[in-house]
Write a protein that holds these residues in place. Structure first.
Motif, PDB file in Angstrom:
ATOM      1  N   HIS A   3      -9.072 -15.614 -19.273  1.00 40.69           N
ATOM      2  CA  HIS A   3      -9.462 -15.026 -17.994  1.00 40.69           C
ATOM      3  C   HIS A   3     -10.478 -13.911 -18.239  1.00 40.69           C
ATOM      4  N   GLN A   4     -11.503 -13.870 -17.470  1.00 44.89           N
ATOM      5  CA  GLN A   4     -12.616 -12.952 -17.703  1.00 44.89           C
ATOM      6  C   GLN A   4     -12.162 -11.502 -17.764  1.00 44.89           C
ATOM      7  N   ILE A   5     -11.236 -11.114 -16.919  1.00 41.81           N
ATOM      8  CA  ILE A   5     -10.841  -9.702 -16.882  1.00 41.81           C
ATOM      9  C   ILE A   5     -10.073  -9.290 -18.125  1.00 41.81           C
ATOM     10  N   TYR A   6      -9.436 -10.248 -18.799  1.00 39.91           N
ATOM     11  CA  TYR A   6      -8.666  -9.921 -19.998  1.00 39.91           C
ATOM     12  C   TYR A   6      -9.378 -10.322 -21.286  1.00 39.91           C
ATOM     13  N   LYS A   7     -10.538 -10.923 -21.162  1.00 35.01           N
ATOM     14  CA  LYS A   7     -11.233 -11.471 -22.329  1.00 35.01           C
ATOM     15  C   LYS A   7     -11.548 -10.407 -23.369  1.00 35.01           C
ATOM     16  N   GLN A   8     -11.846  -9.188 -22.907  1.00 35.07           N
ATOM     17  CA  GLN A   8     -12.255  -8.140 -23.835  1.00 35.07           C
ATOM     18  C   GLN A   8     -11.089  -7.476 -24.566  1.00 35.07           C
ATOM     19  N   LEU A   9      -9.859  -7.811 -24.214  1.00 33.52           N
ATOM     20  CA  LEU A   9      -8.702  -7.291 -24.951  1.00 33.52           C
ATOM     21  C   LEU A   9      -8.627  -8.004 -26.300  1.00 33.52           C
ATOM     22  N   ASN A  10      -8.610  -7.253 -27.369  1.00 26.70           N
ATOM     23  CA  ASN A  10      -8.713  -7.834 -28.710  1.00 26.70           C
ATOM     24  C   ASN A  10      -7.352  -8.321 -29.212  1.00 26.70           C
ATOM     25  N   LEU A  11      -6.793  -9.308 -28.509  1.00 29.71           N
ATOM     26  CA  LEU A  11      -5.538  -9.928 -28.912  1.00 29.71           C
ATOM     27  C   LEU A  11      -5.857 -11.083 -29.849  1.00 29.71           C
ATOM     28  N   ARG A  12      -5.179 -11.135 -30.992  1.00 31.05           N
ATOM     29  CA  ARG A  12      -5.564 -12.055 -32.048  1.00 31.05           C
ATOM     30  C   ARG A  12      -4.351 -12.797 -32.626  1.00 31.05           C
ATOM     31  N   LEU A  13      -4.659 -13.787 -33.481  1.00 31.43           N
ATOM     32  CA  LEU A  13      -3.642 -14.617 -34.137  1.00 31.43           C
ATOM     33  C   LEU A  13      -3.614 -14.304 -35.628  1.00 31.43           C
ATOM     34  N   LYS A  14      -2.410 -14.100 -36.159  1.00 30.15           N
ATOM     35  CA  LYS A  14      -2.233 -13.947 -37.606  1.00 30.15           C
ATOM     36  C   LYS A  14      -1.386 -15.096 -38.112  1.00 30.15           C
ATOM     37  N   PRO A  45       1.271 -17.129 -40.231  1.00 31.12           N
ATOM     38  CA  PRO A  45       1.348 -18.393 -39.500  1.00 31.12           C
ATOM     39  C   PRO A  45       1.816 -18.261 -38.056  1.00 31.12           C
ATOM     40  N   ASN A  46       2.457 -17.128 -37.688  1.00 33.11           N
ATOM     41  CA  ASN A  46       3.124 -17.158 -36.386  1.00 33.11           C
ATOM     42  C   ASN A  46       3.169 -15.805 -35.682  1.00 33.11           C
ATOM     43  N   ASP A  47       2.227 -14.926 -35.977  1.00 37.25           N
ATOM     44  CA  ASP A  47       2.266 -13.591 -35.386  1.00 37.25           C
ATOM     45  C   ASP A  47       1.132 -13.382 -34.397  1.00 37.25           C
ATOM     46  N   LEU A  48       1.391 -12.535 -33.427  1.00 33.18           N
ATOM     47  CA  LEU A  48       0.418 -12.163 -32.410  1.00 33.18           C
ATOM     48  C   LEU A  48       0.078 -10.695 -32.600  1.00 33.18           C
ATOM     49  N   TYR A  49      -1.210 -10.396 -32.667  1.00 34.15           N
ATOM     50  CA  TYR A  49      -1.649  -9.047 -33.003  1.00 34.15           C
ATOM     51  C   TYR A  49      -2.622  -8.492 -31.966  1.00 34.15           C
TER      52      TYR A  49
END
Length: 544
Positions: free
Chosen positions: A376-387, A389-393
């Motif tokens: 979603h465009q409004i949340y795109k700039q939030l730097n949420l990433r994948l580590k 094998p199974n973590d969310l960062y």
């Protein structure tokens, strides 16, 4: 939101009991958790085999030592921890620290005594085998004869408490009959322990009562489903098993108790449920996943509950609070209110594309969470990433969630239990999505709306169904392309602990295993089991 001010992982409280029985560790852990903020700290046993061989010293809020005879190498490792800003409390052990003036000797009066601590007087406790002398420090408690009972040493930047009396272990573990005097002073003993932990060692206390598991409530947005559900689901008590692996128990709930709770429909709830049904179903666009919700205001673990619904495909179990959530490798997952905690059960044909590569499931689950928000465009700039094998960062060093997948095979079908935990609106134990949004808004002036746990769950389930359907119809190309757009590791140079050499991360193979390349151009494949990232050290810790 710098790593200097935001904890990257829940702080660990480690308890070393040597080779003592597990129930001793559990009893000490239970008493510590009665004094500490259970929404912030994770308590683990530090095994004897781990002290000198594993990198346990980082992210430790407190080391608790309870063992009479401590080995030289073990004691040296603990001294090193203290000398590097460590906080330690030692009970009745032959532990010394010459540099800070701490020495010990055998006690001549092992047994019952009474101590005075600040304004808490005449508290009966049990004196252990060793007592202490400290040249440079502070006396915190004395016994009825005026002898030192608890001492505090501040050495360099570390803090050390030594106690010749047992404050963190119940008297029945010391082969004592619990007299009325002991029982009536139990609260005072814990008040002393709590004050030492918080005022002297700087840990955080929060007076919360760990709640008991509640009934589960079946929630649907289509009332025509109710008669069918009533005929299929056993509405009698749901068995959640025994909690013999957890010490974080509600008051008056014994670890050996076989926990059973009833199932009810939403309309049978005695009061309004904390689950926001409208927010959930307004965001749920799936055809199968999550159309039926079983919501537990308090539950042991959504994974345990989901396994009781093996006959009900696509059902999702949601928790308001978990009291013994689990992550990968049996790690504890702190699950306070505001965290999105759920387990989805669905079946998968072993002959399907995904059924032949089920190790991809945890990556699909991780991707579904992040992509359902950031697309979603409004949340795109939030730097949420994948580590892997199974973590969310968030960014590259702050964990906000994790994935756990369990599968059972029945004939040609796999039953998949995909459990997800995401910090959405809970500011403890580390960082949550909404605090990231608030920080972003305060810096940029944007007005990105906060998220509700129910919205995140519904969006994740919708995205997961889409990703699985796409994988089955078109293969894995779209999945890999999308996954790599969010992950943290492309061409990352890391050290592989098993060989002590730097390797470069190349990507994932067709099963989701990690491909790395050595300096001499050899490619190695690492499976998730037995391998994990330490992001702060650019290290892959391997058991192989």
């Amino acid at each position: 939101m710098s790593s200097d001010t935001v904890p990257t992982r829940p702080p660990n409280v480690l308890i070393y009991v040597g080779d003592k029985q597990e129930n001793v560790f559990k009893n000490i852990a239970a008493n510590l958790l009665r004094c500490l903020n259970t929404d912030k700290y994770v308590v683990y046993e530090l095994k004897r085999s781990q002290v000198c061989k594993t990198p346990w010293k980082e992210n430790v809020a407190l080391l608790v030592v309870f063992v009479e005879e401590i080995e030289t190498s073990i004691a040296e490792a603990f001294r090193d921890y203290i000398e590097n800003e460590g906080k330690t409390i030692v009970f009745c052990s032959n532990f010394d620290h010459a540099d800070s003036g701490l020495s010990y000797k055998k006690s001549s009066d092992v047994g019952l005594t009474k101590i005075n601590y600040k304004n808490i007087k005449d508290v009966p406790v049990y004196r252990g085998k060793y007592c202490y002398n400290l040249q440079n420090g502070e006396e915190l408690a004395v016994d009825c004869a005026g002898n030192s009972a608890v001492l505090k040493s501040i050495y360099k930047t570390g803090k050390l408490i030594v106690s010749s009396v047992h404050l963190a272990l119940n008297p029945d573990f010391l082969l004592l009959n619990q007299s009325e005097e002991f029982q009536s002073n139990e609260e005072n003993r814990l008040l002393i322990l709590k004050d030492i932990l918080t005022e002297e060692l700087g840990l955080e206390s929060k007076s919360i009562t760990i709640p008991k598991p509640t009934p589960g409530y079946i929630i649907v947005d289509d009332d025509t489903l109710i008669p069918k559900l009533k005929s299929k689901i056993n509405m009698n008590e749901l068995s959640l098993g025994k909690l013999d692996k957890t010490f974080q128990l509600p008051e008056l709930l014994d670890a050996s108790t076989n926990i059973k709770v009833p199932l009810l429909f939403e309309s049978e709830g005695s009061s309004a449920l904390s689950f926001d049904k409208n927010s959930y179903f307004s965001k749920l666009k799936s055809n199968r996943f999550g159309r039926v919700v079983v919501f537990f205001p308090v539950i042991t673990s959504t994974m345990i509950a989901a396994e009781q619904f093996s006959n009900h495909d696509n059902i999702v179990i949601v928790a308001g609070r978990q009291i013994c959530g689990r992550g990968r490798s049996d790690n504890a997952w702190i699950s306070p209110e505001g965290c999105a905690m759920f387990t989805l059960h669905f079946t998968l044909s072993l002959s399907s594309r995904l059924g032949q590569k089920m190790s991809i499931l945890q990556h699909l689950g991780s991707l579904a969470v992040i992509h359902s928000i950031r697309k979603h465009q409004i949340y795109k700039q939030l730097n949420l990433r994948l580590k892997w094998p199974n973590d969310l960062y968030y960014e590259n060093d702050k964990k906000i969630g994790g994935i756990l997948v369990n599968t059972t095979i029945q004939g040609s079908v796999a039953h998949v239990y995909l459990g997800i935990g995401i910090n959405v609106s809970n500011n403890q134990p580390t960082i949550c999505i909404n605090s990231v949004i608030q920080d972003h808004n305060s810096v940029t002036g944007d007005t990105i709306p906060l998220l509700k746990p129910e919205e995140v769950i519904a969006s994740t389930l919708t995205e997961l169904e889409n990703l699985i359907d796409d994988f089955e119809k078109l293969g894995s190309d779209n999945f890999y392309s999308l996954y790599y757009s969010y992950w943290l590791h492309q061409n990352q140079l890391v050290t592989l602990s098993s060989i002590g050499k730097e390797v470069t991360i190349q990507g994932l193979d067709e099963y989701g295993f990690l491909i790395v390349q050595t300096a001499d151009q050899r490619q190695l494949t690492l499976q998730p089991d037995g391998n994990r990232f330490d992001m702060m050290k650019n290290l892959i810790i391997s058991k192989h």
